[in-house]
Design a protein around this motif. Structure first.
Motif, PDB file in Angstrom:
ATOM      1  N   PHE A 168       6.891 -81.928   0.354  1.00  0.00           N
ATOM      2  CA  PHE A 168       5.848 -82.925   0.616  1.00  0.00           C
ATOM      3  C   PHE A 168       6.038 -84.203  -0.196  1.00  0.00           C
ATOM      4  O   PHE A 168       5.368 -85.203   0.054  1.00  0.00           O
ATOM      5  N   GLY A 169       6.931 -84.161  -1.183  1.00  0.00           N
ATOM      6  CA  GLY A 169       7.241 -85.364  -1.936  1.00  0.00           C
ATOM      7  C   GLY A 169       6.387 -85.618  -3.146  1.00  0.00           C
ATOM      8  O   GLY A 169       6.429 -86.717  -3.717  1.00  0.00           O
ATOM      9  N   GLN A 170       5.613 -84.646  -3.590  1.00  0.00           N
ATOM     10  CA  GLN A 170       4.780 -84.846  -4.772  1.00  0.00           C
ATOM     11  C   GLN A 170       5.600 -84.695  -6.052  1.00  0.00           C
ATOM     12  O   GLN A 170       6.521 -83.886  -6.125  1.00  0.00           O
ATOM     13  N   ARG A 171       5.259 -85.472  -7.055  1.00  0.00           N
ATOM     14  CA  ARG A 171       5.840 -85.299  -8.388  1.00  0.00           C
ATOM     15  C   ARG A 171       5.076 -84.155  -9.063  1.00  0.00           C
ATOM     16  O   ARG A 171       3.841 -84.207  -9.166  1.00  0.00           O
ATOM     17  N   ALA A 172       5.794 -83.132  -9.532  1.00  0.00           N
ATOM     18  CA  ALA A 172       5.083 -81.951 -10.014  1.00  0.00           C
ATOM     19  C   ALA A 172       5.806 -81.264 -11.159  1.00  0.00           C
ATOM     20  O   ALA A 172       7.037 -81.206 -11.198  1.00  0.00           O
ATOM     21  N   ARG A 189      18.239 -75.374 -10.725  1.00  0.00           N
ATOM     22  CA  ARG A 189      19.415 -75.328  -9.861  1.00  0.00           C
ATOM     23  C   ARG A 189      19.167 -76.032  -8.524  1.00  0.00           C
ATOM     24  O   ARG A 189      20.100 -76.531  -7.882  1.00  0.00           O
ATOM     25  N   LYS A 190      17.915 -76.066  -8.104  1.00  0.00           N
ATOM     26  CA  LYS A 190      17.581 -76.739  -6.847  1.00  0.00           C
ATOM     27  C   LYS A 190      17.797 -78.253  -6.942  1.00  0.00           C
ATOM     28  O   LYS A 190      17.951 -78.928  -5.935  1.00  0.00           O
ATOM     29  N   GLU A 191      17.738 -78.777  -8.166  1.00  0.00           N
ATOM     30  CA  GLU A 191      17.924 -80.206  -8.409  1.00  0.00           C
ATOM     31  C   GLU A 191      16.942 -81.059  -7.608  1.00  0.00           C
ATOM     32  O   GLU A 191      17.299 -82.097  -7.032  1.00  0.00           O
ATOM     33  N   TYR A 192      15.696 -80.604  -7.570  1.00  0.00           N
ATOM     34  CA  TYR A 192      14.664 -81.417  -6.946  1.00  0.00           C
ATOM     35  C   TYR A 192      14.500 -82.711  -7.745  1.00  0.00           C
ATOM     36  O   TYR A 192      14.539 -82.713  -8.973  1.00  0.00           O
ATOM     37  N   ALA A 193      14.277 -83.796  -7.043  1.00  0.00           N
ATOM     38  CA  ALA A 193      14.215 -85.094  -7.708  1.00  0.00           C
ATOM     39  C   ALA A 193      13.007 -85.220  -8.634  1.00  0.00           C
ATOM     40  O   ALA A 193      13.098 -85.823  -9.713  1.00  0.00           O
ATOM     41  N   ARG A 194      11.881 -84.654  -8.235  1.00  0.00           N
ATOM     42  CA  ARG A 194      10.648 -84.889  -8.995  1.00  0.00           C
ATOM     43  C   ARG A 194       9.838 -83.621  -9.265  1.00  0.00           C
ATOM     44  O   ARG A 194       8.666 -83.688  -9.594  1.00  0.00           O
ATOM     45  N   VAL A 195      10.451 -82.459  -9.138  1.00  0.00           N
ATOM     46  CA  VAL A 195       9.770 -81.192  -9.430  1.00  0.00           C
ATOM     47  C   VAL A 195      10.518 -80.488 -10.552  1.00  0.00           C
ATOM     48  O   VAL A 195      11.714 -80.203 -10.417  1.00  0.00           O
ATOM     49  N   LYS A 196       9.820 -80.208 -11.650  1.00  0.00           N
ATOM     50  CA  LYS A 196      10.446 -79.617 -12.828  1.00  0.00           C
ATOM     51  C   LYS A 196       9.631 -78.415 -13.321  1.00  0.00           C
ATOM     52  O   LYS A 196       8.424 -78.335 -13.084  1.00  0.00           O
TER      53      LYS A 196
END
Length: 419
Positions: free
Chosen positions: A154-158, A194-201
């Motif tokens: 969904f594109g949320q920073r989380a 490992r997923k390397e999501y841009a804004r989910v940590k």
């Protein structure tokens, strides 16, 4: 670098030096990376178009009663509690956890159930203007990873936390052993990274001291340090809870001392509630750079207590707002007995993400809400002669998701949702 979109109209944000800044007839450009390229006065639009390579006809012009503001930051939210939000508020904290929360959370081992709830969580929070969220999930690793995936979709920073707890005598089937907590937390962190999501940590998440052994707290402190991760938990929410912590950790001087001795108070720590923190404890928070998430509606609903916000700010402790279980974060603003601008100023650095988001400074990600105070059948009436400051105040005090017509995270429009 050419810009991908340009907006002209009223902007409202805060900086470290200015708690509230309203910029009328301003031009804001967003580059192809989703970062803010420039903010200039509207009179400079012709020269800006030549410098940045855009056509003036492509500018998005905001209406008279529209403005852009930074996206909301929810510093404490239990994604797993959404299915019963607005209900089950008849008990004090510890009884409430044992009667409602832990039994419901145990059901998240069912990934179909988890997917359904977490999808609705992301849609609801984004529609309500939350562009950044710090989430508690449950003890279930796979379901927690699923929450991270859905947030990315969904594109949320989380920040997403797999909950850790190895003590739960009242609901014994909802806990893990010390070794399970350690192994599954490491698996969660490794797989999410490992997923390397841009804004989910990932965020290391001991539920609270009552449900964690000293050994587990020590282990989680080491994991957070070794991986340079955020930490989240609860502290001093309820008087009964504070007394219980003193019994469980007799060698610690205070609730804060429990986390301090286990290396869980860092500049990347956010602790929810803090209603009964002493001045000495607040001094430790300041010295360690740890933050408090103030959750006024939750504190009131469970009759837990009230945080002395002014005292927290006087001790120069980082302070953010949290909804816990899905009150619109705007309602949290309206609950505060302090200036909204103070809350705005502090929310930027609560999660130690202020280098990326929080306001409209050049170089930061364009996390923003487009607010329209004249939507059909909207919750607020505006009147001739009411300027931008009044319009902003009306939105913060009376507005809701109907006024939020577009939501952006890092330049990507995430609301309205794609068809």
């Amino acid at each position: 670098m050419p810009v991908s979109c340009v907006y002209r109209g009223t902007l409202a944000h805060s900086t470290r030096d200015t708690p509230l800044q309203i910029l009328e007839d301003s031009v804001l450009g967003v580059d192809h990376r989703g970062k803010i390229a420039f903010i200039e006065e509207g009179q400079n639009v012709e020269s800006l178009s030549q410098t940045w390579g855009f056509e003036t006809s492509d500018i998005v012009q905001l209406g008279q009663y529209e403005f852009l503001m930074p996206g909301m930051v929810d510093t404490h939210i239990h994604a797993s509690q959404y299915s019963y939000s607005g209900t089950a508020l008849d008990l004090p904290l510890l009884d409430w956890l044992n009667t409602y929360t832990f039994p419901v959370e145990s059901g998240y081992k069912d990934l179909d159930f988890a997917r359904d709830v977490y999808t609705k969580v992301l849609k609801r929070t984004l529609r309500n203007g939350t562009t950044t969220a710090c989430y508690f999930a449950t003890i279930h690793t796979d379901a927690s990873l699923l929450l991270g995936q859905i947030a990315d979709d969904f594109g949320q920073r989380a920040l997403v936390g797999k909950v850790c707890m190895d003590c739960n005598s009242m609901v014994p089937y909802y806990k893990e052993s010390l070794e399970e907590c350690k192994d599954e937390t490491l698996r969660f962190i490794q797989e999410l990274l490992r997923k390397e999501y841009a804004r989910v940590k990932p965020v290391v998440t001991p539920r609270f001291a009552v449900s964690c052994s000293s050994s587990l707290l020590h282990t989680l402190g080491e994991i957070a340090k070794n991986n340079d991760l955020h930490i989240q938990s609860h502290i001093s929410e309820n008087k009964e809870e504070v007394k219980l912590v003193k019994q469980l950790f007799p060698d610690c001087r205070s609730y804060t001392d429990v986390y301090l001795k286990h290396d869980l108070l860092t500049p990347k720590t956010v602790m929810a509630h803090g209603c009964y923190l002493s001045d000495e404890e607040l001094k430790i928070f300041h010295e360690r750079g740890a933050a408090i998430s103030h959750c006024p509606n939750s504190n009131t609903s469970l009759a837990s207590g009230m945080l002395n916000v002014r005292n927290v700010l006087n001790h120069k402790v980082k302070l953010g707002l949290g909804t816990v279980n899905f009150n619109l974060i705007l309602y949290e603003f309206s609950e505060l007995n302090i200036l909204h601008s103070i809350a705005w100023q502090n929310k930027q650095n609560t999660l130690s993400l202020d280098d990326q988001t929080g306001n409209f400074e050049v170089g930061k990600d364009f996390d923003a809400l487009r607010v329209n105070m004249c939507v059909p059948e909207g919750p607020v009436d505006v009147f001739p002669g009411q300027g931008p400051k009044v319009i902003l105040e009306k939105f913060l005090n009376l507005g809701d998701d109907r006024n939020i017509v577009e939501v952006f995270v890092a330049g990507r429009r995430v609301v309205p949702f794609p068809e």
